[in-house]
Design a protein around this motif. Sequence first.
Motif, PDB file in Angstrom:
ATOM      1  N   GLU A  93       0.965  -1.220   0.034  1.00 31.09           N
ATOM      2  CA  GLU A  93      -0.012  -0.046  -0.058  1.00 31.09           C
ATOM      3  C   GLU A  93       0.839   1.056   0.109  1.00 31.09           C
ATOM      4  O   GLU A  93       0.521   2.351  -0.497  1.00 31.09           O
ATOM      5  N   ALA A  94       1.994   1.118   0.698  1.00 32.54           N
ATOM      6  CA  ALA A  94       3.084   2.495   0.563  1.00 32.54           C
ATOM      7  C   ALA A  94       3.298   2.696  -0.574  1.00 32.54           C
ATOM      8  O   ALA A  94       3.454   3.931  -0.975  1.00 32.54           O
ATOM      9  N   GLU A  95       3.867   1.599  -1.419  1.00 34.31           N
ATOM     10  CA  GLU A  95       4.342   1.816  -2.606  1.00 34.31           C
ATOM     11  C   GLU A  95       3.190   2.473  -3.691  1.00 34.31           C
ATOM     12  O   GLU A  95       3.431   3.070  -4.366  1.00 34.31           O
ATOM     13  N   LEU A  96       2.100   1.835  -3.487  1.00 30.81           N
ATOM     14  CA  LEU A  96       0.958   2.127  -4.346  1.00 30.81           C
ATOM     15  C   LEU A  96       0.766   3.616  -4.164  1.00 30.81           C
ATOM     16  O   LEU A  96       0.314   4.390  -5.082  1.00 30.81           O
ATOM     17  N   ALA A  97       0.807   4.195  -2.971  1.00 29.80           N
ATOM     18  CA  ALA A  97       0.625   5.623  -2.674  1.00 29.80           C
ATOM     19  C   ALA A  97       1.450   6.289  -3.549  1.00 29.80           C
ATOM     20  O   ALA A  97       1.372   7.287  -4.064  1.00 29.80           O
ATOM     21  N   LYS A  98       2.912   5.895  -3.595  1.00 36.87           N
ATOM     22  CA  LYS A  98       4.013   6.483  -4.209  1.00 36.87           C
ATOM     23  C   LYS A  98       3.685   6.603  -5.654  1.00 36.87           C
ATOM     24  O   LYS A  98       3.881   7.662  -6.347  1.00 36.87           O
ATOM     25  N   VAL A  99       3.279   5.391  -6.208  1.00 34.57           N
ATOM     26  CA  VAL A  99       2.940   5.308  -7.667  1.00 34.57           C
ATOM     27  C   VAL A  99       1.813   5.981  -8.160  1.00 34.57           C
ATOM     28  O   VAL A  99       1.694   6.782  -9.260  1.00 34.57           O
TER      29      VAL A  99
END
Length: 363
Positions: A93-99
């Motif tokens: 989820e943290a990476e999804l927010a970045k993407v």
Amino acid sequence: MQVLVIGAGVIGLAIARAAALAGHDVTVAETTGGIANGVSSRNSEVIHAGLYYPTGTLRALHCVRGRRMLYDFCASHGVAHRKCGKLVVATNEAELAKVETIHVQAQKNGVEGTEMIGGNAARAMEAELYCIGALSSPETGIIDSHGYMLALWGELEDRGGMIAFQTPVERMSYKAPHWHVQFGGSEPGTVQFDAAVNAAGLGAQALARRIEDYPAEQVPRLVLGKGNYFGFAGRPAFSRLIYPTPIDGGLGVHVTLDLAGRMRFGPDVEWIAEENYTVDPRRADSFYARIRTYWPGLPEDSLVPDYCGIRPKLTGPGEGQADFLIVGPHGHGMPRLVNLFGIESPGLTSSLSIADEVVGQLQ
């Protein structure tokens, strides 16, 4: 004008071609015995869409504009390339927010065709991929970078320009109305030019310090960011470029493809004090861990050391990414001189656009 371009990498060649097309008499001085023997020959040969770069930066402007120009150039000059597309993947989820933030930035930058897709849609495109979501960038591609540089060189020569190999610049001084340039090499001597461009890549700062009366505070520090690549000993698992979320100093260990269909991984970021081009096989350990976050099926013992490149960075570990630094007469106060510092990724993609800006500053 008689224009001297120092450095026969992709940026120097693009500038020299643009100056020749504008009607100038162009000479390129290159320290080595051939073109592209520095930064330009050691990259991932990706045509970047322009997703990441902050609004209003030279990186954002030149990458998007340069990419459109580069595809047109490849088509008109027969340079091998493929618009294969790319996925920037999120595995949590943290990476999804970045993407998702990258997607917003890409739209601000005017990148065409980007869209957020779910994990199932991404796996439908690339069966071996693991992610919970991804940014799809259909405008990203790959290029035969050496073929591109040969085409630039050919057009430069067609317009009467030339490259002087093994011709280092030892000193430069301005005595109105000319630049007096002292060359070393086998035929040393001093030649006068109307205008000069420092596109020396890793050597740009050292060259700027050899320009008489050039303001020392205008020469930025040089930080060497080495990127190592590992080849994959097997059939390619992907048909597109696969990028993880960006890391400090780079875009993360990603899947790159070449036009022959080979797959490799890289680059990582290794901060070094001096130039060296050996790839430490032990660095593969960290590659396996990183790649398996998005490709769990990566086989053991399948990565082999390939090659590395060194980026002429302007910032170091823990610091923000610096913008391209293109310093013309308005910046340093000396006539018809442009210095280029920190031209790393997406420099190849941006090259034709940067060239137009630099030639404009020489007028």
